[in-house]
Design a protein around this motif. Structure first.
Motif, PDB file in Angstrom:
ATOM      1  N   GLU A 191      -1.842  20.734  64.839  1.00  0.00           N
ATOM      2  CA  GLU A 191      -1.943  21.587  66.016  1.00  0.00           C
ATOM      3  C   GLU A 191      -1.227  21.012  67.229  1.00  0.00           C
ATOM      4  O   GLU A 191      -1.073  21.686  68.249  1.00  0.00           O
ATOM      5  CB  GLU A 191      -3.414  21.818  66.360  1.00  0.00           C
ATOM      6  CG  GLU A 191      -4.183  22.574  65.285  1.00  0.00           C
ATOM      7  CD  GLU A 191      -5.647  22.759  65.618  1.00  0.00           C
ATOM      8  OE1 GLU A 191      -6.110  22.104  66.576  1.00  0.00           O
ATOM      9  OE2 GLU A 191      -6.314  23.556  64.944  1.00  0.00           O
ATOM     10  N   ALA A 192      -0.763  19.767  67.122  1.00  0.00           N
ATOM     11  CA  ALA A 192      -0.129  19.098  68.257  1.00  0.00           C
ATOM     12  C   ALA A 192       1.262  19.656  68.537  1.00  0.00           C
ATOM     13  O   ALA A 192       1.968  20.118  67.638  1.00  0.00           O
ATOM     14  CB  ALA A 192      -0.050  17.595  67.999  1.00  0.00           C
ATOM     15  N   ARG A 193       1.638  19.592  69.798  1.00  0.00           N
ATOM     16  CA  ARG A 193       2.999  19.959  70.201  1.00  0.00           C
ATOM     17  C   ARG A 193       3.927  18.759  70.118  1.00  0.00           C
ATOM     18  O   ARG A 193       5.097  18.878  69.773  1.00  0.00           O
ATOM     19  CB  ARG A 193       2.982  20.490  71.643  1.00  0.00           C
ATOM     20  CG  ARG A 193       4.343  20.955  72.161  1.00  0.00           C
ATOM     21  CD  ARG A 193       4.302  21.222  73.652  1.00  0.00           C
ATOM     22  NE  ARG A 193       4.117  19.998  74.406  1.00  0.00           N
ATOM     23  CZ  ARG A 193       5.100  19.132  74.674  1.00  0.00           C
ATOM     24  NH1 ARG A 193       6.327  19.353  74.244  1.00  0.00           N
ATOM     25  NH2 ARG A 193       4.854  18.045  75.372  1.00  0.00           N
ATOM     26  N   ALA A 194       3.381  17.574  70.439  1.00  0.00           N
ATOM     27  CA  ALA A 194       4.195  16.365  70.466  1.00  0.00           C
ATOM     28  C   ALA A 194       3.340  15.152  70.111  1.00  0.00           C
ATOM     29  O   ALA A 194       2.142  15.118  70.386  1.00  0.00           O
ATOM     30  CB  ALA A 194       4.833  16.180  71.841  1.00  0.00           C
ATOM     31  N   VAL A 226      -1.491   6.388  67.943  1.00  0.00           N
ATOM     32  CA  VAL A 226      -0.800   7.674  68.026  1.00  0.00           C
ATOM     33  C   VAL A 226      -1.407   8.457  69.178  1.00  0.00           C
ATOM     34  O   VAL A 226      -2.627   8.540  69.305  1.00  0.00           O
ATOM     35  CB  VAL A 226      -0.957   8.493  66.725  1.00  0.00           C
ATOM     36  CG1 VAL A 226      -0.239   9.840  66.852  1.00  0.00           C
ATOM     37  CG2 VAL A 226      -0.436   7.724  65.518  1.00  0.00           C
ATOM     38  N   MET A 227      -0.558   9.026  70.027  1.00  0.00           N
ATOM     39  CA  MET A 227      -1.014   9.901  71.099  1.00  0.00           C
ATOM     40  C   MET A 227      -0.564  11.318  70.764  1.00  0.00           C
ATOM     41  O   MET A 227       0.626  11.561  70.536  1.00  0.00           O
ATOM     42  CB  MET A 227      -0.435   9.466  72.444  1.00  0.00           C
ATOM     43  CG  MET A 227      -0.855   8.078  72.878  1.00  0.00           C
ATOM     44  SD  MET A 227      -0.290   7.674  74.559  1.00  0.00           S
ATOM     45  CE  MET A 227      -1.297   8.805  75.536  1.00  0.00           C
ATOM     46  N   MET A 228      -1.518  12.250  70.710  1.00  0.00           N
ATOM     47  CA  MET A 228      -1.223  13.636  70.356  1.00  0.00           C
ATOM     48  C   MET A 228      -1.352  14.521  71.582  1.00  0.00           C
ATOM     49  O   MET A 228      -2.379  14.513  72.263  1.00  0.00           O
ATOM     50  CB  MET A 228      -2.156  14.105  69.242  1.00  0.00           C
ATOM     51  CG  MET A 228      -1.893  13.410  67.922  1.00  0.00           C
ATOM     52  SD  MET A 228      -3.106  13.830  66.627  1.00  0.00           S
ATOM     53  CE  MET A 228      -4.394  12.629  66.994  1.00  0.00           C
ATOM     54  N   GLU A 229      -0.304  15.289  71.854  1.00  0.00           N
ATOM     55  CA  GLU A 229      -0.272  16.193  72.999  1.00  0.00           C
ATOM     56  C   GLU A 229      -0.262  17.627  72.497  1.00  0.00           C
ATOM     57  O   GLU A 229       0.461  17.956  71.549  1.00  0.00           O
ATOM     58  CB  GLU A 229       0.976  15.919  73.837  1.00  0.00           C
ATOM     59  CG  GLU A 229       1.138  16.802  75.041  1.00  0.00           C
ATOM     60  CD  GLU A 229       2.426  16.523  75.791  1.00  0.00           C
ATOM     61  OE1 GLU A 229       2.959  17.455  76.422  1.00  0.00           O
ATOM     62  OE2 GLU A 229       2.909  15.373  75.731  1.00  0.00           O
ATOM     63  N   PHE A 230      -1.048  18.494  73.138  1.00  0.00           N
ATOM     64  CA  PHE A 230      -1.202  19.870  72.686  1.00  0.00           C
ATOM     65  C   PHE A 230      -0.593  20.845  73.679  1.00  0.00           C
ATOM     66  O   PHE A 230      -0.380  20.521  74.846  1.00  0.00           O
ATOM     67  CB  PHE A 230      -2.682  20.175  72.444  1.00  0.00           C
ATOM     68  CG  PHE A 230      -3.317  19.228  71.469  1.00  0.00           C
ATOM     69  CD1 PHE A 230      -3.297  19.492  70.108  1.00  0.00           C
ATOM     70  CD2 PHE A 230      -3.903  18.042  71.915  1.00  0.00           C
ATOM     71  CE1 PHE A 230      -3.867  18.601  69.208  1.00  0.00           C
ATOM     72  CE2 PHE A 230      -4.467  17.149  71.020  1.00  0.00           C
ATOM     73  CZ  PHE A 230      -4.446  17.430  69.662  1.00  0.00           C
TER      74      PHE A 230
END
Length: 291
Positions: A109-112, A225-229
């Motif tokens: 679901e992450a964008r980046a 890990v860093m997940m951006e939505f």
């Protein structure tokens, strides 16, 4: 003034993701859920998108409809009971399959993604043979069947980089990750060539290497890990995994801390072009038996 909407915690997001997964596996539409349980369709949507916390009786009705039995039933109910706890979510090593399932949902679901690795090439960029060798290093934890299941899951995840709206990935590794012969010389040579090919083919991929001559750096404290939505109201999630188990963080202080670490790593790492040159050199050295 309208009330400010509360951002969902990582625990609530994990619960909503699990409910979406269970409904999908049961092949049950939202309409059927409403018919069978009396739960309003709009309410179900808000539950599945982590906008509201479900009541216990609502959650039990959903688990009954989806045919969820113990021990998984108790685990899901436990997620509801834990929603009042701090944003940090820690799962011991025995619960890594649950953590992996949650991670895969967030990743999809992450964008980046921003990913730092000390010793391995990031999973989304691995060849199948390299992935197999990397997973086997934890042979005490996984059976041969579990190794293959994890390898295949890792290969399926790679489609995130080539879908219609591909995942943006900024990956940074320590030089040790491209120097260590995971799987042997042939596997490592193919992995490095594959990595160079991806860097050339995928415009949304940025890859950097922190060279040995930098000396000590913040990434030496551990991989993350860093997940951006896409939604502005959805906070980023930091994920870490180790012998201790898995850890999810979404508190603002943690996000700021890991953002500073990643920004520092970007600054001390070689630029993308220099990193590609170093990878090409390492691949040549493996081929010539000099690595």
């Amino acid at each position: 003034m309208p009330a400010k909407r509360r951002t969902p915690t990582v625990r609530l997001r994990r619960l909503s993701a699990e409910l979406r997964r269970l409904r999908a596996e049961s092949n049950v539409t939202r309409e059927r859920v409403s018919e069978q349980t009396g739960i309003n369709g709009a309410t179900l949507y808000r539950i599945e998108t982590a906008q509201v916390r479900p009541q216990r009786r609502t959650l039990i009705a959903l688990l009954d409809l989806y045919g969820v039995d113990d021990p998984h039933r108790s685990e899901v109910l436990g997620l509801l009971a834990d929603l009042g706890q701090p944003a940090m979510l820690q799962l011991p090593s025995d619960d890594l399959p649950d953590a992996l399932r949650s991670y895969l949902t967030f990743e999809a679901e992450a964008r980046a993604l921003r990913n730092y690795e000390s010793l391995f090439i990031p999973g989304l960029l691995q060849t199948e043979e390299y992935a197999r060798a990397a997973v086997r290093h934890d042979a005490l934890a996984f059976s041969a069947k579990e190794v293959e299941e994890r390898v295949q899951t890792r290969m399926e995840r790679k489609t995130l980089l080539t879908k219609e709206e591909p995942l943006e990935l900024w990956a940074i590794v320590d030089e040790a990750a491209i120097r260590r012969l995971v799987g042997g010389a042939e596997v490592m040579r193919d992995q490095l060539h594959h990595l160079l090919s991806l860097v050339e083919q995928l415009p949304q991929l940025t890859f950097q290497v922190v060279p040995f001559d930098v000396g000590a750096h913040p990434g030496m404290n551990g991989e993350f890990v860093m997940m951006e939505f896409a939604g502005a109201e959805e906070p980023e999630v930091v994920y870490m995994e180790g012998i201790h188990g898995a850890l999810f963080l979404d508190a603002e202080t943690d996000i700021r801390r890991y953002t500073r670490v990643f920004d520092n790593l970007r600054a001390v790492a070689l630029g993308p072009d220099q990193s590609a040159s170093l990878i090409a050199t390492a691949a040549d050295q493996v081929t010539e038996g000099r690595l």
